[in-house]
Write a protein that holds these residues in place. Structure first.
Motif, PDB file in Angstrom:
ATOM      1  N   VAL A  29       0.844  -1.201   0.000  1.00 37.63           N
ATOM      2  CA  VAL A  29       0.000   0.000   0.000  1.00 37.63           C
ATOM      3  C   VAL A  29       0.879   1.251   0.000  1.00 37.63           C
ATOM      4  CG1 VAL A  29      -1.791   1.288   1.229  1.00 37.63           C
ATOM      5  CG2 VAL A  29      -1.903  -1.205   1.142  1.00 37.63           C
ATOM      6  N   ILE A  30       1.953   1.232   0.770  1.00 44.50           N
ATOM      7  CA  ILE A  30       2.868   2.376   0.801  1.00 44.50           C
ATOM      8  C   ILE A  30       3.474   2.596  -0.587  1.00 44.50           C
ATOM      9  CG2 ILE A  30       5.085   3.186   1.725  1.00 44.50           C
ATOM     10  CD1 ILE A  30       4.192   1.838   4.419  1.00 44.50           C
ATOM     11  N   ALA A  31       3.869   1.517  -1.256  1.00 46.32           N
ATOM     12  CA  ALA A  31       4.435   1.626  -2.614  1.00 46.32           C
ATOM     13  C   ALA A  31       3.388   2.172  -3.595  1.00 46.32           C
ATOM     14  CB  ALA A  31       4.937   0.264  -3.083  1.00 46.32           C
ATOM     15  N   HIS A  32       2.128   1.727  -3.454  1.00 47.43           N
ATOM     16  CA  HIS A  32       1.023   2.199  -4.299  1.00 47.43           C
ATOM     17  C   HIS A  32       0.836   3.706  -4.110  1.00 47.43           C
ATOM     18  CE1 HIS A  32      -2.947   2.216  -6.229  1.00 47.43           C
ATOM     19  NE2 HIS A  32      -3.418   2.821  -5.156  1.00 47.43           N
ATOM     20  N   ARG A  33       0.830   4.135  -2.860  1.00 46.80           N
ATOM     21  CA  ARG A  33       0.641   5.568  -2.576  1.00 46.80           C
ATOM     22  C   ARG A  33       1.816   6.385  -3.112  1.00 46.80           C
ATOM     23  NH1 ARG A  33      -3.521   6.775   1.619  1.00 46.80           N
ATOM     24  NH2 ARG A  33      -2.733   8.859   1.343  1.00 46.80           N
ATOM     25  N   LYS A  34       3.029   5.867  -2.946  1.00 46.44           N
ATOM     26  CA  LYS A  34       4.221   6.572  -3.427  1.00 46.44           C
ATOM     27  C   LYS A  34       4.182   6.721  -4.950  1.00 46.44           C
ATOM     28  CE  LYS A  34       9.216   6.591  -3.074  1.00 46.44           C
ATOM     29  NZ  LYS A  34      10.427   5.894  -2.674  1.00 46.44           N
ATOM     30  N   LEU A  35       3.761   5.661  -5.629  1.00 47.80           N
ATOM     31  CA  LEU A  35       3.646   5.681  -7.082  1.00 47.80           C
ATOM     32  C   LEU A  35       2.691   6.778  -7.550  1.00 47.80           C
ATOM     33  CD1 LEU A  35       4.117   4.334  -9.901  1.00 47.80           C
ATOM     34  CD2 LEU A  35       2.177   2.852  -9.355  1.00 47.80           C
ATOM     35  N   THR A  45       2.600  18.880  -2.628  1.00 52.41           N
ATOM     36  CA  THR A  45       2.564  17.454  -2.940  1.00 52.41           C
ATOM     37  C   THR A  45       1.120  17.071  -3.210  1.00 52.41           C
ATOM     38  OG1 THR A  45       4.466  17.017  -1.520  1.00 52.41           O
ATOM     39  CG2 THR A  45       3.076  15.132  -2.067  1.00 52.41           C
ATOM     40  N   VAL A  46       0.901  16.353  -4.301  1.00 45.02           N
ATOM     41  CA  VAL A  46      -0.444  15.902  -4.662  1.00 45.02           C
ATOM     42  C   VAL A  46      -0.453  14.376  -4.622  1.00 45.02           C
ATOM     43  CG1 VAL A  46      -2.237  15.898  -6.444  1.00 45.02           C
ATOM     44  CG2 VAL A  46      -0.859  17.956  -6.059  1.00 45.02           C
ATOM     45  N   SER A  53      -6.174   3.124  -1.659  1.00 47.73           N
ATOM     46  CA  SER A  53      -5.641   4.072  -0.669  1.00 47.73           C
ATOM     47  C   SER A  53      -6.714   4.493   0.330  1.00 47.73           C
ATOM     48  CB  SER A  53      -5.003   5.292  -1.340  1.00 47.73           C
ATOM     49  OG  SER A  53      -5.946   6.089  -2.013  1.00 47.73           O
ATOM     50  N   MET A  54      -7.957   4.632  -0.130  1.00 50.89           N
ATOM     51  CA  MET A  54      -9.030   5.043   0.773  1.00 50.89           C
ATOM     52  C   MET A  54      -9.514   3.884   1.662  1.00 50.89           C
ATOM     53  SD  MET A  54      -9.525   8.277   0.721  1.00 50.89           S
ATOM     54  CE  MET A  54      -7.733   8.276   0.768  1.00 50.89           C
ATOM     55  N   ARG A  55      -9.540   2.673   1.118  1.00 48.54           N
ATOM     56  CA  ARG A  55      -9.859   1.505   1.962  1.00 48.54           C
ATOM     57  C   ARG A  55      -8.840   1.376   3.084  1.00 48.54           C
ATOM     58  NH1 ARG A  55     -13.462  -2.257   1.027  1.00 48.54           N
ATOM     59  NH2 ARG A  55     -14.551  -2.101  -0.935  1.00 48.54           N
ATOM     60  N   ALA A 184       5.002  11.392 -14.395  1.00 45.48           N
ATOM     61  CA  ALA A 184       5.859  10.281 -14.823  1.00 45.48           C
ATOM     62  C   ALA A 184       5.030   9.153 -15.435  1.00 45.48           C
ATOM     63  CB  ALA A 184       6.649   9.753 -13.623  1.00 45.48           C
ATOM     64  N   PRO A 185       5.562   8.466 -16.454  1.00 48.31           N
ATOM     65  CA  PRO A 185       4.803   7.420 -17.147  1.00 48.31           C
ATOM     66  C   PRO A 185       4.245   6.333 -16.220  1.00 48.31           C
ATOM     67  CG  PRO A 185       6.819   7.913 -18.358  1.00 48.31           C
ATOM     68  CD  PRO A 185       6.881   8.678 -17.073  1.00 48.31           C
ATOM     69  N   GLU A 186       5.029   5.902 -15.227  1.00 48.47           N
ATOM     70  CA  GLU A 186       4.544   4.830 -14.349  1.00 48.47           C
ATOM     71  C   GLU A 186       3.401   5.323 -13.450  1.00 48.47           C
ATOM     72  OE1 GLU A 186       8.386   6.570 -12.628  1.00 48.47           O
ATOM     73  OE2 GLU A 186       7.688   5.932 -14.593  1.00 48.47           O
ATOM     74  N   THR A 187       3.474   6.586 -13.038  1.00 46.43           N
ATOM     75  CA  THR A 187       2.385   7.180 -12.252  1.00 46.43           C
ATOM     76  C   THR A 187       1.153   7.328 -13.132  1.00 46.43           C
ATOM     77  OG1 THR A 187       3.942   8.349 -10.837  1.00 46.43           O
ATOM     78  CG2 THR A 187       1.697   9.216 -10.922  1.00 46.43           C
ATOM     79  N   LEU A 188       1.361   7.812 -14.332  1.00 45.70           N
ATOM     80  CA  LEU A 188       0.259   8.004 -15.270  1.00 45.70           C
ATOM     81  C   LEU A 188      -0.431   6.684 -15.612  1.00 45.70           C
ATOM     82  CD1 LEU A 188      -1.189  10.238 -16.723  1.00 45.70           C
ATOM     83  CD2 LEU A 188       0.460  10.037 -18.592  1.00 45.70           C
ATOM     84  N   ALA A 189       0.340   5.625 -15.720  1.00 44.49           N
ATOM     85  CA  ALA A 189      -0.253   4.298 -15.998  1.00 44.49           C
ATOM     86  C   ALA A 189      -1.190   3.892 -14.873  1.00 44.49           C
ATOM     87  CB  ALA A 189       0.848   3.262 -16.187  1.00 44.49           C
ATOM     88  N   SER A 190      -0.785   4.139 -13.632  1.00 44.10           N
ATOM     89  CA  SER A 190      -1.642   3.824 -12.493  1.00 44.10           C
ATOM     90  C   SER A 190      -2.898   4.689 -12.510  1.00 44.10           C
ATOM     91  CB  SER A 190      -0.874   4.027 -11.175  1.00 44.10           C
ATOM     92  OG  SER A 190      -1.689   3.744 -10.066  1.00 44.10           O
ATOM     93  N   LEU A 191      -2.730   6.000 -12.768  1.00 41.55           N
ATOM     94  CA  LEU A 191      -3.870   6.917 -12.789  1.00 41.55           C
ATOM     95  C   LEU A 191      -4.833   6.602 -13.939  1.00 41.55           C
ATOM     96  CD1 LEU A 191      -2.085  10.304 -12.000  1.00 41.55           C
ATOM     97  CD2 LEU A 191      -3.342   8.819 -10.440  1.00 41.55           C
TER      98      LEU A 191
END
Length: 197
Positions: A29-35, A45-46, A53-55, A184-191
């Motif tokens: 979960v920490i890695a997910h939030r950091k991503l 910071t956004v 993350s909300m669960r 960043a591409p990896e963040t954008l992929a998650s979003l």
């Protein structure tokens, strides 16, 4: 932790089950939030939120506060579930961070209205400005809050462009905090995964 698309009392884990789950999964979960965290300049910071993350936030609040009564559980759901994106938008927590208390006080006075100047710009499309603090107003005539909640609502064409790999910028055009950054591409992929077709 099972993602169901809707956070309800029935889909949350009992405290004992969550305590066991947490031991093995907190790092994920920490890695997910950091991503899903984007730094805009030195002081903003956004954190783009998700169902996961909300669960996690709700389960943590229930664990810390030892809440097990239905009404208390529902209060936590009501506080955090609105921050789960619903397929047409991104939702985020924005934090304005100045370690020095005197600098923070001064800057929060200079940054009144910053939340309304936050934008996302999808390549080939116009800017989408944040709809901020829908639950309650978070600023006074003297200063803005250090924390704001943002929603960026996208058209179907913008959602399709994001899912197809278009470049996306996060920015702010407040007079006292002009900044923008390409996500960043990896963040954008998650979003992109938050968006429906």
């Amino acid at each position: 932790m099972q993602l169901t698309g809707k956070i309800t009392r029935e889909t949350l884990m009992p405290l004992e089950a969550y305590a066991k789950w947490r031991k093995g999964h907190k790092g994920e979960v920490i890695a997910h939030r950091k991503l899903r965290t984007v730094h805009l300049g030195e002081h903003v910071t956004v954190q783009f939120e998700s169902e996961l993350s909300m669960r996690y936030q709700i389960q943590e609040m229930l664990r810390i506060e030892k809440i097990f009564e239905e009404e208390g559980i529902q209060d936590e759901i009501d506080a955090y579930a609105p921050l789960v994106p619903d397929g047409t938008n991104w939702k985020a927590t924005m934090m304005i961070e100045y370690p020095d208390i005197h600098e923070r006080r001064r800057e929060l006075a200079r940054l009144i209205g910053i939340e309304d100047h936050m934008f996302v710009e999808v390549e080939g499309h116009g800017r989408v400005y944040a709809i901020a603090d829908e639950d309650l107003d978070r600023e006074t005539p003297e200063k803005t809050s250090a924390v704001h909640f943002l929603r960026f609502e996208f058209t179907p064409a913008m959602r399709a462009a994001i899912k197809a790999g278009a470049s996306v910028k996060l920015g702010c055009d407040h007079t006292n905090y002009p900044a923008h950054v390409t996500i960043a591409p990896e963040t954008l992929a998650s979003l992109a995964g938050d968006l429906a077709d």
